[in-house]
Design a protein around this motif. Structure first.
Motif, PDB file in Angstrom:
ATOM      1  N   ILE A  19     -52.030 -41.259 -52.224  1.00  0.00           N
ATOM      2  CA  ILE A  19     -53.124 -41.070 -52.157  1.00  0.00           C
ATOM      3  C   ILE A  19     -53.536 -40.067 -53.146  1.00  0.00           C
ATOM      4  N   ARG A  20     -55.067 -39.657 -53.424  1.00  0.00           N
ATOM      5  CA  ARG A  20     -55.193 -39.101 -54.487  1.00  0.00           C
ATOM      6  C   ARG A  20     -55.328 -37.494 -54.335  1.00  0.00           C
ATOM      7  N   LYS A  21     -55.449 -37.146 -53.258  1.00  0.00           N
ATOM      8  CA  LYS A  21     -55.399 -35.664 -53.018  1.00  0.00           C
ATOM      9  C   LYS A  21     -54.481 -35.151 -51.888  1.00  0.00           C
ATOM     10  N   LYS A  22     -53.740 -33.943 -51.824  1.00  0.00           N
ATOM     11  CA  LYS A  22     -52.881 -33.844 -50.802  1.00  0.00           C
ATOM     12  C   LYS A  22     -53.426 -33.679 -49.459  1.00  0.00           C
ATOM     13  N   GLU A  48     -37.629 -42.841 -43.850  1.00  0.00           N
ATOM     14  CA  GLU A  48     -37.981 -41.989 -45.101  1.00  0.00           C
ATOM     15  C   GLU A  48     -39.342 -42.082 -45.398  1.00  0.00           C
ATOM     16  N   VAL A  49     -40.141 -40.900 -45.853  1.00  0.00           N
ATOM     17  CA  VAL A  49     -41.452 -41.032 -45.832  1.00  0.00           C
ATOM     18  C   VAL A  49     -41.879 -40.434 -47.512  1.00  0.00           C
ATOM     19  N   HIS A  50     -42.262 -41.128 -48.315  1.00  0.00           N
ATOM     20  CA  HIS A  50     -42.715 -40.785 -49.554  1.00  0.00           C
ATOM     21  C   HIS A  50     -43.997 -40.735 -49.920  1.00  0.00           C
ATOM     22  N   ILE A  51     -44.594 -39.679 -50.135  1.00  0.00           N
ATOM     23  CA  ILE A  51     -45.903 -39.519 -50.392  1.00  0.00           C
ATOM     24  C   ILE A  51     -46.379 -38.942 -51.561  1.00  0.00           C
ATOM     25  N   TYR A  52     -47.091 -39.738 -52.469  1.00  0.00           N
ATOM     26  CA  TYR A  52     -47.378 -39.704 -53.923  1.00  0.00           C
ATOM     27  C   TYR A  52     -48.736 -39.288 -54.100  1.00  0.00           C
ATOM     28  N   VAL A  53     -49.181 -37.865 -54.562  1.00  0.00           N
ATOM     29  CA  VAL A  53     -50.458 -37.448 -54.627  1.00  0.00           C
ATOM     30  C   VAL A  53     -50.656 -37.962 -56.148  1.00  0.00           C
ATOM     31  N   THR A  54     -51.628 -38.769 -56.307  1.00  0.00           N
ATOM     32  CA  THR A  54     -52.024 -39.508 -57.689  1.00  0.00           C
ATOM     33  C   THR A  54     -53.005 -38.715 -58.550  1.00  0.00           C
ATOM     34  N   ARG A  55     -53.802 -37.803 -57.909  1.00  0.00           N
ATOM     35  CA  ARG A  55     -54.797 -37.452 -58.801  1.00  0.00           C
ATOM     36  C   ARG A  55     -54.851 -35.922 -58.964  1.00  0.00           C
ATOM     37  N   GLU A  56     -53.687 -35.276 -58.424  1.00  0.00           N
ATOM     38  CA  GLU A  56     -53.564 -33.648 -58.703  1.00  0.00           C
ATOM     39  C   GLU A  56     -52.085 -33.701 -59.434  1.00  0.00           C
ATOM     40  N   ALA A  57     -52.307 -32.753 -60.343  1.00  0.00           N
ATOM     41  CA  ALA A  57     -51.125 -32.791 -61.472  1.00  0.00           C
ATOM     42  C   ALA A  57     -49.883 -31.740 -60.537  1.00  0.00           C
ATOM     43  N   SER A  58     -48.991 -32.041 -60.822  1.00  0.00           N
ATOM     44  CA  SER A  58     -47.759 -31.227 -60.053  1.00  0.00           C
ATOM     45  C   SER A  58     -47.897 -29.825 -60.818  1.00  0.00           C
ATOM     46  N   LYS A  64     -46.523 -25.251 -59.999  1.00  0.00           N
ATOM     47  CA  LYS A  64     -45.444 -24.523 -59.233  1.00  0.00           C
ATOM     48  C   LYS A  64     -45.980 -23.923 -58.049  1.00  0.00           C
ATOM     49  N   ASN A  65     -47.262 -24.278 -57.942  1.00  0.00           N
ATOM     50  CA  ASN A  65     -47.868 -23.584 -56.627  1.00  0.00           C
ATOM     51  C   ASN A  65     -47.252 -24.381 -55.475  1.00  0.00           C
ATOM     52  N   PRO A  66     -46.533 -23.679 -54.543  1.00  0.00           N
ATOM     53  CA  PRO A  66     -45.822 -24.402 -53.378  1.00  0.00           C
ATOM     54  C   PRO A  66     -46.806 -24.669 -51.979  1.00  0.00           C
ATOM     55  N   SER A  67     -47.844 -24.771 -52.172  1.00  0.00           N
ATOM     56  CA  SER A  67     -48.973 -24.668 -50.651  1.00  0.00           C
ATOM     57  C   SER A  67     -48.614 -26.063 -50.280  1.00  0.00           C
ATOM     58  N   ILE A  68     -48.643 -26.938 -50.809  1.00  0.00           N
ATOM     59  CA  ILE A  68     -48.537 -28.274 -50.354  1.00  0.00           C
ATOM     60  C   ILE A  68     -47.129 -28.497 -49.700  1.00  0.00           C
ATOM     61  N   SER A  69     -45.950 -28.123 -50.500  1.00  0.00           N
ATOM     62  CA  SER A  69     -44.536 -28.102 -49.970  1.00  0.00           C
ATOM     63  C   SER A  69     -44.465 -27.405 -48.887  1.00  0.00           C
ATOM     64  N   ASP A  70     -45.087 -26.052 -49.018  1.00  0.00           N
ATOM     65  CA  ASP A  70     -44.914 -25.097 -47.830  1.00  0.00           C
ATOM     66  C   ASP A  70     -45.597 -25.645 -46.706  1.00  0.00           C
ATOM     67  N   ASP A  71     -46.603 -26.341 -46.806  1.00  0.00           N
ATOM     68  CA  ASP A  71     -47.448 -26.876 -45.591  1.00  0.00           C
ATOM     69  C   ASP A  71     -46.591 -27.962 -44.816  1.00  0.00           C
TER      70      ASP A  71
END
Length: 658
Positions: free
Chosen positions: A505-508, A531-541, A543-550
């Motif tokens: 997907i492009r965005k989280k 197993e579910v692997h979601i790749y966000v292709t338009r946003e750079a990785s 240290k902001n953990p917002s998506i991971s925390d969510d």
């Protein structure tokens, strides 16, 4: 018939008044025998009629081959059936026992299919044929080779100089160009019913082969190109003959062009060129896809009528074409009527549209996404099938195919439907604007829909418990693979079965499109080892953990609700409570796609037993890459030796199964 015989008698210098009998020729006018003209004219007529008889024979052989292939295919489906999931007893499944049973029944079929995928699954000459498999191009090549060879076979290539009776001193030049032009014309007529059959949504071919109707679109398109070439060569050939080789000129040409059957021939030629021009990418972009569709239906049938008027003796090819087209359209209308013939609010029966609730996800950069949900009284469809939806508030003249993202379940006589689509241009853009406008006025906005369908084939019938499943989706292509995973989540657990989802997907925030369904999969992930692997292709990785925390918070809730012990994995460095992996792999302002070659190879190498089915839906480039990757994973020799890991099937959103 009599008028045409008189016209052709003059053209071929036949003397019907002196004939002792008329010789019947199927698909052509009767021949006057014996021939009382000069030797050259009689020899030429021998060539004309002999060549035409062979043309009809070659057309019959072509249809016999097509019928034979379909018959063998149908028999093969019965003799070497694909194992079905419903053939396996319910309850806890011993995958190894099932695998051995399937091996005994299907070793030959699996080996042959693996070999075919290995060499014929990848795209072929994409700059010419587009994103089309080698198998499709091979079938087209065989057909084109047959037509090319038998367009020239069985003729004597010679020139006859014959006198013009009405003008002493003038001579007609008669060559094999006339019989050859007739030959390509007859073959074009013979291909017309096949072209219509390949384009039918209510497909007879699908009933016989088990392949959905979309599988035949490529052959329909290229068969149309062949018919255009044949029709044009037929027209050019006879124009040269009548305008140049026959004397006197221009009198002969002027008398020829005003004949009724020639006028119909000119109309047919103009129509087939219009059909070709409007079906090219440039024509579709210029006029719009919906104009192309509607005009294609109308022009095709008028073209068949013009062909009938041009050469009524070959109506044996025109009648089936018209009948197939009429049957297709009639069944479509009947399907729609049956779906919408419901109880009205006043208690009477009548036509009632479905009313879908709307959810709008704005995206100014790539196009808004709309989710629609509604319940409708009908029979459930099969996973992988799709409906054509008409947005009544936008246009009743357009409909678009959509695959439901939910499982087909009946509850209180109603079946729930859920769809998502991205608004790009045309009708979907209008619907997105309509949804935004309605939702700004009321949060419970709905829109009326008219359904037609369902179409296509089930994509999960062959999923026996020993089959491993890899789902690959890009963007809104998630709708095609979600029902597969949701269905697996409700089945008994299988030992050593591997199941994985790869979603780009492009965005989280795009996960919100199918948040409810993802939560269902999260709950079942531990028990079914999904197993579910979601790749966000338009946003750079970052240290902001917002998506991971969510994600982590939702995973914790899902695991607690399911009553399952937690298992930790890493999500961008943050520990999560279920088998969910979300990675930001994009750059600033550009997409970076996941390495599908590595992901597929690792999945296949990581299976314990059984074959693998890859379900895929997304951009054409992704499907093309997967075809090559999966082809390299197949090995007929290893499958024959009992290593079913190298039997890897692709089921993609163009519904081609391999």
């Amino acid at each position: 018939m009599a008028t045409m015989e008189i016209q052709l008698a003059a053209r071929h210098i036949q003397n019907f008044s002196e004939a002792s009998s008329l010789e019947k020729h199927w698909g052509y006018v009767d021949r006057a025998v014996p021939c009382t003209n000069d030797a050259g004219s009689c020899a030429y007529l021998d060539q004309v009629y002999g060549s035409h008889d062979l043309s009809m024979l070659y057309s019959g052989i072509l249809w016999a081959i097509i019928g034979g292939v379909l018959l063998l295919w149908t028999i093969g489906r019965r003799v070497f059936p694909t194992p079905r999931a419903d053939e396996v007893p319910s309850g806890t499944v011993d995958a190894e026992r099932v695998a051995k049973t399937i091996s005994r029944r299907s070793r030959v079929r699996m080996t042959a299919e693996s070999l075919i995928r290995r060499y014929l699954l990848p795209d072929s000459a994409r700059f010419i044929f587009g994103r089309t498999t080698r198998l499709q191009v091979l079938i087209l090549t065989v057909l084109a080779a047959y037509l090319f060879i038998f367009s020239f076979t069985g003729m004597v290539y010679q020139t006859w100089i014959t006198p013009v009776k009405s003008n002493p001193g003038l001579y007609n030049t008669r060559t094999t160009l006339g019989p050859w032009s007739d030959r390509v014309g007859v073959l074009a007529y013979a291909l017309t019913p096949l072209s219509v059959m390949l384009s039918s949504r209510e497909s007879i071919l699908s009933m016989l082969t088990g392949l959905p109707y979309q599988s035949f679109n490529f052959l329909h398109r290229w068969l149309g190109y062949i018919i255009v070439i044949q029709a044009s060569l037929h027209t050019i050939g006879w124009t040269i003959i009548e305008v140049k080789l026959y004397q006197p000129q221009p009198k002969t040409a002027q008398e020829w062009i005003v004949q009724l059957y020639i006028i119909w021939g000119v109309v047919a030629q103009i129509l087939v060129l219009l059909l070709f021009g409007l079906s090219t990418p440039w024509g579709i972009r210029l006029t719009g896809y919906e104009f192309f569709r509607k005009s294609h239906y109308i022009l095709a049938m008028v073209y068949i009528g013009a062909c009938w008027g041009h050469w009524v003796n070959l109506q044996c090819f025109m009648i089936p074409g018209l009948a197939i087209w009429a049957l297709d359209r009639g069944i479509r209308l009947l399907r729609t009527a049956l779906i919408h013939y419901q109880y009205l609010p006043d208690g009477s029966m009548g036509f009632r549209a479905a009313h879908a609730s709307l959810t709008h996800f704005p995206d100014s950069e790539h196009g808004d996404v709309v989710r629609m949900e509604f319940n409708h009284p009908q029979d459930p469809w099969k996973v992988g099938q799709h409906f054509y939806l008409c947005f009544a508030e936008s246009s009743v003249w357009q409909s678009h195919p959509f695959t439901p993202l939910n499982l087909p379940k009946v509850q209180d006589g109603l079946v729930s439907h859920s769809y998502i689509f991205r608004a790009k241009k045309g009708e979907t853009k209008k619907v997105a604007a309509l949804a935004e406008k309605k939702l700004s006025a009321t949060p419970s906005a709905t829109t009326p829909l008219i359904l037609s369908g369902c179409y296509g084939e089930s994509i999960v019938d062959h999923l026996t418990p020993d089959v491993n499943i890899l789902c690959v989706a890009g963007g809104t292509g998630i709708t095609y693979v979600l029902p597969v995973l949701l269905g697996l989540a409700e089945q008994p657990t299988v030992t050593d079965r591997k199941i994985q989802l790869v979603w780009a997907i492009r965005k989280k925030d795009d996960t919100r499109w199918v948040e409810k369904e993802l939560n269902t999969i999260r709950k079942a992930a531990k028990a079914h080892k999904i197993e579910v692997h979601i790749y966000v292709t338009r946003e750079a990785s970052s240290k902001n953990p917002s998506i991971s925390d969510d994600m982590s918070e939702k995973d914790d809730m899902a695991v607690k609700e399911a009553g399952l012990p937690s298992s930790s994995i890493s999500i961008n460095g943050v520990r999560s409570a279920s088998s969910i992996d979300v990675q930001k792999i994009g750059g600033q302002g550009f997409d970076r796609h996941p390495d599908l070659d590595k992901l597929v190879q690792e999945f296949v190498d990581g299976t314990v037993r059984g074959s693998t089915t890859v379900y895929a839906s997304g951009p054409g480039s992704m499907i093309s890459d997967l075809r090559s990757i999966i082809a390299s994973c197949n090995s007929g020799a290893k499958v024959w030796q009992g290593n079913e890991r190298y039997d890897v099937r692709l089921v993609c959103d163009d519904r081609l199964e391999w």
